[in-house]
Motif scaffolding. Structure first.
Motif, PDB file in Angstrom:
ATOM      1  N   ASP A  70      91.739 115.612  90.505  1.00 11.21           N
ATOM      2  CA  ASP A  70      91.460 116.053  89.637  1.00 11.21           C
ATOM      3  C   ASP A  70      90.511 115.391  88.813  1.00 11.21           C
ATOM      4  O   ASP A  70      89.619 114.881  88.463  1.00 11.21           O
ATOM      5  CB  ASP A  70      91.459 117.769  89.227  1.00 11.21           C
ATOM      6  CG  ASP A  70      90.558 118.120  88.164  1.00 11.21           C
ATOM      7  OD1 ASP A  70      88.845 117.877  88.480  1.00 11.21           O
ATOM      8  OD2 ASP A  70      90.326 119.251  87.764  1.00 11.21           O
ATOM      9  N   GLU A  71      91.559 114.841  87.678  1.00 11.44           N
ATOM     10  CA  GLU A  71      91.267 113.534  87.189  1.00 11.44           C
ATOM     11  C   GLU A  71      90.950 112.188  87.415  1.00 11.44           C
ATOM     12  O   GLU A  71      90.125 111.403  87.153  1.00 11.44           O
ATOM     13  CB  GLU A  71      92.827 112.856  86.424  1.00 11.44           C
ATOM     14  CG  GLU A  71      93.540 113.785  85.409  1.00 11.44           C
ATOM     15  CD  GLU A  71      94.578 114.269  85.224  1.00 11.44           C
ATOM     16  OE1 GLU A  71      94.922 115.323  84.717  1.00 11.44           O
ATOM     17  OE2 GLU A  71      95.051 113.365  85.482  1.00 11.44           O
ATOM     18  N   GLN A  72      90.505 111.947  88.739  1.00 13.08           N
ATOM     19  CA  GLN A  72      90.489 110.779  89.768  1.00 13.08           C
ATOM     20  C   GLN A  72      89.058 110.755  89.468  1.00 13.08           C
ATOM     21  O   GLN A  72      88.464 109.530  89.841  1.00 13.08           O
ATOM     22  CB  GLN A  72      90.574 111.082  90.874  1.00 13.08           C
ATOM     23  CG  GLN A  72      92.176 110.589  91.431  1.00 13.08           C
ATOM     24  CD  GLN A  72      92.482 110.560  92.783  1.00 13.08           C
ATOM     25  OE1 GLN A  72      92.100 110.827  93.645  1.00 13.08           O
ATOM     26  NE2 GLN A  72      93.846 110.153  92.891  1.00 13.08           N
ATOM     27  N   THR A  73      88.441 111.505  89.022  1.00 13.81           N
ATOM     28  CA  THR A  73      86.582 111.858  88.505  1.00 13.81           C
ATOM     29  C   THR A  73      86.702 110.671  87.208  1.00 13.81           C
ATOM     30  O   THR A  73      85.489 110.808  87.341  1.00 13.81           O
ATOM     31  CB  THR A  73      85.591 112.860  88.796  1.00 13.81           C
ATOM     32  OG1 THR A  73      86.542 114.091  88.031  1.00 13.81           O
ATOM     33  CG2 THR A  73      85.933 113.722  90.117  1.00 13.81           C
ATOM     34  N   GLY A  74      87.315 111.079  86.118  1.00 16.63           N
ATOM     35  CA  GLY A  74      86.990 110.375  85.378  1.00 16.63           C
ATOM     36  C   GLY A  74      87.625 111.921  83.964  1.00 16.63           C
ATOM     37  O   GLY A  74      86.788 111.762  82.675  1.00 16.63           O
ATOM     38  N   VAL A  75      86.601 112.493  84.448  1.00 16.12           N
ATOM     39  CA  VAL A  75      86.399 114.186  84.246  1.00 16.12           C
ATOM     40  C   VAL A  75      87.125 114.961  85.092  1.00 16.12           C
ATOM     41  O   VAL A  75      87.601 115.642  86.120  1.00 16.12           O
ATOM     42  CB  VAL A  75      85.242 114.305  83.795  1.00 16.12           C
ATOM     43  CG1 VAL A  75      84.851 115.586  83.139  1.00 16.12           C
ATOM     44  CG2 VAL A  75      84.432 113.886  83.816  1.00 16.12           C
ATOM     45  N   THR A  76      88.422 115.928  83.902  1.00 18.31           N
ATOM     46  CA  THR A  76      89.560 117.112  84.890  1.00 18.31           C
ATOM     47  C   THR A  76      88.487 118.030  84.110  1.00 18.31           C
ATOM     48  O   THR A  76      88.416 118.812  83.579  1.00 18.31           O
ATOM     49  CB  THR A  76      89.965 116.736  84.102  1.00 18.31           C
ATOM     50  OG1 THR A  76      91.366 115.644  83.438  1.00 18.31           O
ATOM     51  CG2 THR A  76      91.584 117.863  84.727  1.00 18.31           C
ATOM     52  N   ASP A  77      87.380 118.773  85.311  1.00 22.87           N
ATOM     53  CA  ASP A  77      87.087 119.507  84.826  1.00 22.87           C
ATOM     54  C   ASP A  77      86.987 120.542  86.839  1.00 22.87           C
ATOM     55  O   ASP A  77      86.018 121.143  86.454  1.00 22.87           O
ATOM     56  CB  ASP A  77      85.584 119.465  84.796  1.00 22.87           C
ATOM     57  CG  ASP A  77      84.916 118.869  86.267  1.00 22.87           C
ATOM     58  OD1 ASP A  77      85.524 118.015  86.578  1.00 22.87           O
ATOM     59  OD2 ASP A  77      83.854 118.442  86.104  1.00 22.87           O
ATOM     60  N   GLY A  78      88.008 120.371  86.755  1.00 18.31           N
ATOM     61  CA  GLY A  78      87.806 121.105  88.406  1.00 18.31           C
ATOM     62  C   GLY A  78      87.084 120.798  89.664  1.00 18.31           C
ATOM     63  O   GLY A  78      86.850 121.727  91.009  1.00 18.31           O
ATOM     64  N   SER A  79      86.098 119.317  89.448  1.00 16.30           N
ATOM     65  CA  SER A  79      85.532 119.328  90.568  1.00 16.30           C
ATOM     66  C   SER A  79      85.893 118.154  91.095  1.00 16.30           C
ATOM     67  O   SER A  79      85.668 116.915  90.519  1.00 16.30           O
ATOM     68  CB  SER A  79      84.381 118.778  90.138  1.00 16.30           C
ATOM     69  OG  SER A  79      83.968 120.189  89.426  1.00 16.30           O
ATOM     70  N   PRO A  80      87.269 117.558  91.889  1.00 15.77           N
ATOM     71  CA  PRO A  80      87.962 116.870  92.110  1.00 15.77           C
ATOM     72  C   PRO A  80      86.428 115.474  93.062  1.00 15.77           C
ATOM     73  O   PRO A  80      85.684 116.605  94.065  1.00 15.77           O
ATOM     74  CB  PRO A  80      89.271 117.454  93.261  1.00 15.77           C
ATOM     75  CG  PRO A  80      89.014 118.443  93.901  1.00 15.77           C
ATOM     76  CD  PRO A  80      87.339 119.116  92.562  1.00 15.77           C
ATOM     77  N   LEU A  81      87.531 114.233  93.420  1.00 15.23           N
ATOM     78  CA  LEU A  81      86.121 113.652  94.436  1.00 15.23           C
ATOM     79  C   LEU A  81      86.125 114.378  95.586  1.00 15.23           C
ATOM     80  O   LEU A  81      86.816 114.757  96.809  1.00 15.23           O
ATOM     81  CB  LEU A  81      86.929 112.512  94.082  1.00 15.23           C
ATOM     82  CG  LEU A  81      86.871 110.974  93.182  1.00 15.23           C
ATOM     83  CD1 LEU A  81      87.815 110.216  93.368  1.00 15.23           C
ATOM     84  CD2 LEU A  81      85.509 111.194  93.611  1.00 15.23           C
ATOM     85  N   LEU A  82      84.828 114.650  96.596  1.00 16.77           N
ATOM     86  CA  LEU A  82      85.057 115.357  97.760  1.00 16.77           C
ATOM     87  C   LEU A  82      84.102 114.487  98.609  1.00 16.77           C
ATOM     88  O   LEU A  82      83.920 113.335  98.103  1.00 16.77           O
ATOM     89  CB  LEU A  82      83.715 116.364  97.770  1.00 16.77           C
ATOM     90  CG  LEU A  82      83.752 117.708  96.784  1.00 16.77           C
ATOM     91  CD1 LEU A  82      82.679 118.671  97.004  1.00 16.77           C
ATOM     92  CD2 LEU A  82      85.412 118.453  96.635  1.00 16.77           C
ATOM     93  N   ASP A  83      85.177 114.524 100.153  1.00 19.25           N
ATOM     94  CA  ASP A  83      84.602 113.495 100.811  1.00 19.25           C
ATOM     95  C   ASP A  83      83.297 113.610 101.359  1.00 19.25           C
ATOM     96  O   ASP A  83      82.556 114.343 100.967  1.00 19.25           O
ATOM     97  CB  ASP A  83      85.386 114.456 102.545  1.00 19.25           C
ATOM     98  CG  ASP A  83      87.124 113.947 102.404  1.00 19.25           C
ATOM     99  OD1 ASP A  83      87.212 112.937 101.293  1.00 19.25           O
ATOM    100  OD2 ASP A  83      87.269 114.768 102.740  1.00 19.25           O
ATOM    101  N   ALA A  84      83.048 112.333 101.937  1.00  9.74           N
ATOM    102  CA  ALA A  84      81.180 111.897 102.198  1.00  9.74           C
ATOM    103  C   ALA A  84      80.342 113.294 103.097  1.00  9.74           C
ATOM    104  O   ALA A  84      79.350 113.954 102.560  1.00  9.74           O
ATOM    105  CB  ALA A  84      81.127 111.282 102.587  1.00  9.74           C
ATOM    106  N   ASP A  85      81.463 114.264 103.733  1.00 12.24           N
ATOM    107  CA  ASP A  85      80.751 115.046 104.354  1.00 12.24           C
ATOM    108  C   ASP A  85      80.644 116.825 104.147  1.00 12.24           C
ATOM    109  O   ASP A  85      80.702 117.546 104.677  1.00 12.24           O
ATOM    110  CB  ASP A  85      81.466 115.473 105.830  1.00 12.24           C
ATOM    111  CG  ASP A  85      83.436 115.318 105.636  1.00 12.24           C
ATOM    112  OD1 ASP A  85      83.362 115.359 104.591  1.00 12.24           O
ATOM    113  OD2 ASP A  85      83.796 115.642 107.307  1.00 12.24           O
ATOM    114  N   HIS A  86      81.572 117.006 102.640  1.00 14.79           N
ATOM    115  CA  HIS A  86      81.494 118.030 101.929  1.00 14.79           C
ATOM    116  C   HIS A  86      80.120 118.267 100.566  1.00 14.79           C
ATOM    117  O   HIS A  86      80.785 117.231  99.838  1.00 14.79           O
ATOM    118  CB  HIS A  86      82.770 117.860 101.030  1.00 14.79           C
ATOM    119  CG  HIS A  86      83.308 119.282 100.467  1.00 14.79           C
ATOM    120  ND1 HIS A  86      85.086 119.282 100.566  1.00 14.79           N
ATOM    121  CD2 HIS A  86      83.070 120.463 100.658  1.00 14.79           C
ATOM    122  CE1 HIS A  86      85.637 120.686 100.384  1.00 14.79           C
ATOM    123  NE2 HIS A  86      84.425 121.349  99.918  1.00 14.79           N
TER     124      HIS A  86
END
Ligand code: ZN
Length: 271
Positions: free
Chosen positions: A178-194
């Motif tokens: 989750d933290e990989q977006t820079g913000v821990t908010d329950g929205s992780p990086l999604l794949d391009a087709d998601h």
């Protein structure tokens, strides 16, 4: 730039390039290698989910565990003597989250600190200029751009009891993703087709249902702790996705579908 400086710069660049190539080769070898027999025996004894995994996923998990053990440093605290038993059991559970996501890794993670049992959090929160020490007992912590901290007894229990919907290692590593977006908010990086809008809608609706049920003390497939905030919701939902997939799919089908797409896994089909 004069001659000697150009030569020095070129030599430094070449050395950096060579190190990078060697690192890539070493990593590829580790990812392709089966798990050492001694490590396989540890997981056979400690982690029933390992035996249940489809063969192709188990082979990928083996490689990820090899990489994890090579690249992540484990530190024992308060008398914990570090051993392969501890390292492999934790590495395997963490790696489950990315077992079918070939381009995903816990990029910020260098170190895991392991306490023998639940520990007092020493997390320092910065509120403006005030640093306030929190004093809570915890089984795990995930620091943004930093270490994961785990209680070994809880981590071992989470591996050994696969169907109670609780797994502290998966919980903390869901935070790492989750933290990989820079913000821990329950929205992780999604794949391009998601679809990000669909993910957001499904998560918001399911989160609100859990908050409502938690407020009324109604039973819910997700632990009420998931109603704390969206980040905890994602971490708690991840634990249940892997440990109680049928129940999650029955009660929160859309949420199960989003998590299945995110993790590229269908744990309900694992028997
Ligand atoms: Zn959490």
């Amino acid at each position: 730039m004069n001659g000697p400086i150009i030569i020095l710069a070129a030599a430094a660049l070449a050395a950096f390039g060579a190190r990078w190539v060697l690192k890539r080769r070493r990593r590829a070898k580790l990812l392709a290698a089966p798990l050492a027999n001694a490590h396989r025996r540890i997981l056979s004894a400690r982690m029933p989910l390992y035996r249940k995994l489809p063969a192709d996923l188990r082979a990928r998990l083996d490689g990820l565990i090899n990489r994890f053990l090579d690249e992540v440093t484990f530190h024992g605290l308060e008398g914990v003597e570090m051993s392969d038993d501890i390292r492999v059991t934790i590495a395997a559970q963490a790696s489950m989250l990315i077992v079918n996501k070939p381009n995903r890794w816990f990029n910020a993670l260098r170190t895991i600190h392991v306490y023998p049992a639940a520990f007092k959090s020493r997390l320092t929160k910065i509120n403006g200029h005030v640093h306030s020490e929190r004093d809570e007992t915890r089984s795990g912590e995930s620091w943004a751009k930093g270490p994961v901290i785990l209680a070994w007894d809880h981590a071992a229990y989470g591996a050994f009891i696969p169907h109670d919907g609780r797994n502290v290692v998966m919980h903390e590593f869901a935070h790492q993703l989750d933290e990989q977006t820079g913000v821990t908010d329950g929205s992780p990086l999604l794949d391009a087709d998601h679809s990000a809008s669909q993910w957001a809608r499904v998560f918001r609706d399911a989160y609100e249902r859990l908050r409502r049920d938690a407020a009324r003390r109604q039973p819910h497939v997700l632990d009420a702790y998931g109603a704390t905030n969206p980040a905890e919701f994602f971490a708690v939902a991840t634990e249940v996705f892997f440990e109680q997939p049928h129940a999650l799919r029955a009660q929160e089908a859309a949420l199960y579908g989003e998590l299945a797409q995110y993790y590229r896994l269908d744990p309900a089909a694992w028997g």
